[in-house]
Design a protein around this motif. Structure first.
Motif, mmCIF file in Angstrom:
data_model
loop_
_atom_site.group_PDB
_atom_site.id
_atom_site.type_symbol
_atom_site.label_atom_id
_atom_site.label_comp_id
_atom_site.label_asym_id
_atom_site.label_seq_id
_atom_site.Cartn_x
_atom_site.Cartn_y
_atom_site.Cartn_z
ATOM 1 N N UNK A 165 0.838 -1.192 0.000
ATOM 2 C CA UNK A 165 0.000 0.000 0.000
ATOM 3 C C UNK A 165 0.878 1.249 0.000
ATOM 4 N N UNK A 166 0.332 2.322 -0.509
ATOM 5 C CA UNK A 166 1.088 3.583 -0.574
ATOM 6 C C UNK A 166 0.131 4.747 -0.383
ATOM 7 N N UNK A 167 0.564 5.710 0.421
ATOM 8 C CA UNK A 167 -0.212 6.926 0.613
ATOM 9 C C UNK A 167 0.653 8.112 0.220
ATOM 10 N N UNK A 168 0.056 9.064 -0.452
ATOM 11 C CA UNK A 168 0.829 10.221 -0.892
ATOM 12 C C UNK A 168 -0.002 11.492 -0.901
ATOM 13 N N UNK A 169 0.686 12.606 -0.794
ATOM 14 C CA UNK A 169 0.056 13.915 -0.907
ATOM 15 C C UNK A 169 0.777 14.671 -2.009
ATOM 16 N N UNK A 170 0.044 15.143 -2.996
ATOM 17 C CA UNK A 170 0.641 15.688 -4.213
ATOM 18 C C UNK A 170 0.232 17.147 -4.401
ATOM 19 N N UNK A 171 1.205 17.935 -4.857
ATOM 20 C CA UNK A 171 0.961 19.345 -5.121
ATOM 21 C C UNK A 171 1.655 19.733 -6.423
ATOM 22 N N UNK A 172 1.162 20.793 -7.040
ATOM 23 C CA UNK A 172 1.846 21.359 -8.199
ATOM 24 C C UNK A 172 1.743 20.557 -9.474
ATOM 25 N N UNK A 173 0.690 19.747 -9.632
ATOM 26 C CA UNK A 173 0.494 18.999 -10.875
ATOM 27 C C UNK A 173 -0.155 19.918 -11.904
ATOM 28 N N UNK A 174 0.550 20.184 -13.006
ATOM 29 C CA UNK A 174 0.100 21.159 -13.994
ATOM 30 C C UNK A 174 -0.665 20.486 -15.134
ATOM 31 N N UNK A 226 -4.724 11.132 -14.416
ATOM 32 C CA UNK A 226 -3.708 10.346 -15.112
ATOM 33 C C UNK A 226 -2.311 10.719 -14.633
ATOM 34 N N UNK A 227 -2.084 12.026 -14.444
ATOM 35 C CA UNK A 227 -0.796 12.477 -13.955
ATOM 36 C C UNK A 227 -0.505 11.978 -12.557
ATOM 37 N N UNK A 228 -1.528 11.985 -11.688
ATOM 38 C CA UNK A 228 -1.345 11.474 -10.333
ATOM 39 C C UNK A 228 -1.055 9.977 -10.347
ATOM 40 N N UNK A 229 -1.757 9.228 -11.189
ATOM 41 C CA UNK A 229 -1.524 7.783 -11.270
ATOM 42 C C UNK A 229 -0.106 7.483 -11.745
ATOM 43 N N UNK A 242 14.778 -4.729 -5.478
ATOM 44 C CA UNK A 242 15.426 -5.131 -6.717
ATOM 45 C C UNK A 242 14.812 -4.416 -7.903
ATOM 46 N N UNK A 243 14.844 -5.092 -9.071
ATOM 47 C CA UNK A 243 14.211 -4.549 -10.272
ATOM 48 C C UNK A 243 12.723 -4.863 -10.264
ATOM 49 N N UNK A 244 11.937 -3.984 -10.888
ATOM 50 C CA UNK A 244 10.483 -4.141 -10.896
ATOM 51 C C UNK A 244 9.958 -4.257 -12.317
ATOM 52 N N UNK A 245 8.897 -5.028 -12.472
ATOM 53 C CA UNK A 245 8.168 -5.094 -13.739
ATOM 54 C C UNK A 245 6.690 -5.301 -13.416
ATOM 55 N N UNK A 246 5.849 -5.044 -14.422
ATOM 56 C CA UNK A 246 4.406 -5.242 -14.277
ATOM 57 C C UNK A 246 3.861 -4.533 -13.037
ATOM 58 N N UNK A 247 4.238 -3.262 -12.880
ATOM 59 C CA UNK A 247 3.745 -2.493 -11.743
ATOM 60 C C UNK A 247 2.326 -2.016 -12.041
ATOM 61 N N UNK A 248 1.378 -2.421 -11.217
ATOM 62 C CA UNK A 248 -0.020 -2.029 -11.372
ATOM 63 C C UNK A 248 -0.481 -1.321 -10.107
ATOM 64 N N UNK A 249 -1.230 -0.249 -10.291
ATOM 65 C CA UNK A 249 -1.692 0.531 -9.147
ATOM 66 C C UNK A 249 -3.205 0.713 -9.215
ATOM 67 N N UNK A 250 -3.831 0.629 -8.069
ATOM 68 C CA UNK A 250 -5.253 0.929 -7.924
ATOM 69 C C UNK A 250 -5.338 2.157 -7.021
ATOM 70 N N UNK A 251 -5.571 3.321 -7.644
ATOM 71 C CA UNK A 251 -5.433 4.601 -6.959
ATOM 72 C C UNK A 251 -6.804 5.181 -6.626
ATOM 73 N N UNK A 252 -6.950 5.608 -5.381
ATOM 74 C CA UNK A 252 -8.130 6.371 -4.955
ATOM 75 C C UNK A 252 -7.663 7.774 -4.611
ATOM 76 N N UNK A 253 -8.299 8.770 -5.225
ATOM 77 C CA UNK A 253 -7.913 10.170 -5.036
ATOM 78 C C UNK A 253 -8.920 10.859 -4.135
ATOM 79 N N UNK A 254 -8.429 11.599 -3.168
ATOM 80 C CA UNK A 254 -9.290 12.370 -2.271
ATOM 81 C C UNK A 254 -8.856 13.831 -2.274
#
Length: 326
Positions: A165-174, A226-229, A242-254
């Motif tokens: 799981x990952x939580x983030x707070x994003x600013x300045x997306x143009x 799309x930019x946030x994802x 290590x190295x990563x492949x097939x990274x899939x994310x299920x993102x909920x935006x609030x």
């Protein structure tokens, strides 16, 4: 003026007046009054280009007008009108002389461009214009899955599935709010240092050229998500051992919200052999992009040289083979 906004009762995403459903989660929006209290300003000296449809306010001191987006001269004046007021403006840092130097360098930066491009192109005026953008902010809650190159001891497979799981707070997306520039163009000249932005009252927009906001916030939201994802996907990839492949994310935006800003851009439309091309330069950082013609003579010359080299190699190989068999 403080902007009056409403938020979705479920995910807290920003709701516009015309929204019937939340663009983030689909929840039906409550009935609201006709006026949402958005800040507006009176724009004067307005014109619209018949060639590309650009709508903007021009410098009152300019005597003759030419559209900076397409170079067209078929412009017609429009009445003074109310338009969405930017919350902030980023001032120009790149002077015109520096912008011209960067333009010439860009024109000669590719081998595949015509050699006479810088001299033969019919250049219109390199114009300083403020372009509208939405600046998005929001919180993300993400469940991610991926394949990791770090496999358990004794495993025969080369990749191991992992999740988290990952939580983030994003600013300045143009996200560009221009009707004349494509999303690819407005994205290509980013980023901007928004810490250098100043209140609108500190910039003389009456004597500046700026494009009016044409892309409503609700239509910019899908691009913002799309930019946030993409941001989240990159952040989650760094969490994979290590190295990563097939990274899939299920993102909920609030709490997705946006502020209108004007950002500085040097723009020039130019003509080469009766075709129109466009050059864009970030007026703060100097980052540039644009379209340019391709020299088909150079392509033909390189192709002929490669074919000649292949034929020469085959002939030499045949002669060597014949000499060895004697």
């Amino acid at each position: 003026m403080t902007e009056v906004v409403e938020k979705c009762s479920v995910c807290q995403a920003l709701l516009d007046e015309e929204d019937l459903f939340c663009a983030n989660c689909g929840t039906e929006a409550p009935h609201r009054a006709a006026n949402d209290g958005s800040a507006t300003m009176q724009t004067t000296h307005n014109f619209r280009c018949d060639g590309c449809g650009a709508s903007m306010s021009y410098d009152a001191s300019v005597q003759t007008l030419r559209c900076p987006f397409c170079g067209g001269e078929k412009l017609h004046a429009e009445r003074d009108a109310k338009s969405l007021a930017p919350k902030y403006v980023v001032p120009f840092q790149i002077e015109q002389s520096d912008a011209v130097s960067r333009l010439k360098e860009w024109m000669g930066s590719s081998f595949w461009r015509p050699g006479d491009l810088a001299t033969a192109a019919i250049v219109t005026k390199l114009t300083a214009i403020y372009i509208p953008y939405w600046v998005f902010s929001g919180k993300t809650f993400t469940y991610w899955t991926a394949d990791s190159s770090q496999t358990p001891w004794g495993a025969n497979a080369s990749w191991c599935p992992v999740s988290g799981e990952h939580r983030g707070e994003h600013h300045g997306l143009l996200v560009g709010a221009s009707s004349s520039l494509s999303p690819a163009e407005t994205h290509a000249i980013c980023p901007y240092d928004l810490a250098q932005a100043v209140p609108t009252r500190q910039v003389d927009l009456e004597n500046s050229l700026f494009e009016q906001f044409q892309v409503q916030r609700k239509y910019a939201r899908p691009l913002a998500q799309q930019g946030l994802e993409e941001r989240v996907r990159q952040a989650c990839a760094e969490l994979v051992p290590g190295n990563a492949r097939n990274v899939h994310v299920n993102v909920r935006v609030e709490g997705l919200s946006a502020d209108p800003v004007l950002l500085p851009v040097w723009i020039m439309a130019y003509t080469y052999q009766q075709q129109t091309f466009r050059f864009l330069l970030n007026g703060q950082t100097g980052r540039c992009t644009g379209t340019a013609p391709t020299s088909y003579k150079k392509i033909a010359a390189v192709t002929a040289a490669v074919i000649a080299a292949i034929i020469l190699f085959i002939i030499c190989a045949g002669l060597i083979s014949a000499a060895g068999s004697q």
